[in-house]
Design an enzyme around this catalytic site. Structure first.
Site: not given
Length: 180
Positions: A56, A139, A120
């Site tokens: 991410e 992730h 998250c």
């Protein structure tokens, strides 16, 4: 798995399980940064939609509407009132992705700019805000869908070591520029 594998010798690895609770994240993440003063924090979260290991790039401040495990949701629907809408990690995720992919592990690594506006993303933004960008979020898909624990452990080990390498080289450049 990562705890079993470890990281290179000059790295102190601390592993914590963070509950899926907004208020706990708001207390715990700053406390961990204060306690350890780490060079980097890498958060790992399971996504039922993921089919790859996903790096991410950024965390988002607003749009949190889903209830957590305590059936709570922040009234403001944001992580940090008055904080920027989005904070990017200082880690160059494109470089990390290319390097890890080139290692030939049996795991596909991809990039994302949206960690999902749930715990998250909330955790990632909170950590990025606390650290001025010195955080990362990865992730992973659920175990067995398609990767084993061993495959994910090896992938995380490679990803974190590449992140540290990228971070150290970018800091060398910054320090070099300040000396001139």
């Amino acid at each position: 798995e990562l705890e079993k594998l470890g990281l290179r010798d000059d790295v102190d690895l601390h592993i914590y399980e963070v509950p899926v609770e907004y208020q706990t994240v708001q207390r715990l993440i700053p406390a961990l940064w204060k306690k350890h003063s780490p060079q980097l924090v890498v958060h790992v979260g399971v996504s039922g939609m993921a089919t790859t290991v996903t790096l991410e790039k950024c965390g988002h401040n607003v749009g949190y509407k889903g209830l957590d495990n305590c059936r709570f949701c922040p009234g403001s629907q944001c992580c940090v009132e008055g904080g920027p809408e989005c904070i990017d990690s200082i880690i160059d995720m494109d470089t990390v992705c290319k390097r890890v992919s080139a290692l030939g592990l049996d795991v596909t690594v991809t990039i994302s700019k949206d960690a999902g506006r749930y715990l998250c993303d909330f955790t990632y933004y909170t950590s990025l805000y606390q650290s001025r960008g010195r955080s990362a979020f990865v992730h992973v898909p659920p175990l067995g869908k398609p990767y084993t624990a061993e495959q994910l452990g090896r992938a995380l080990q490679a990803i974190i070591e590449e992140m540290l390498d990228v971070l150290e080289h970018s800091e060398d450049k910054i320090n070099c520029q300040h000396e001139h």
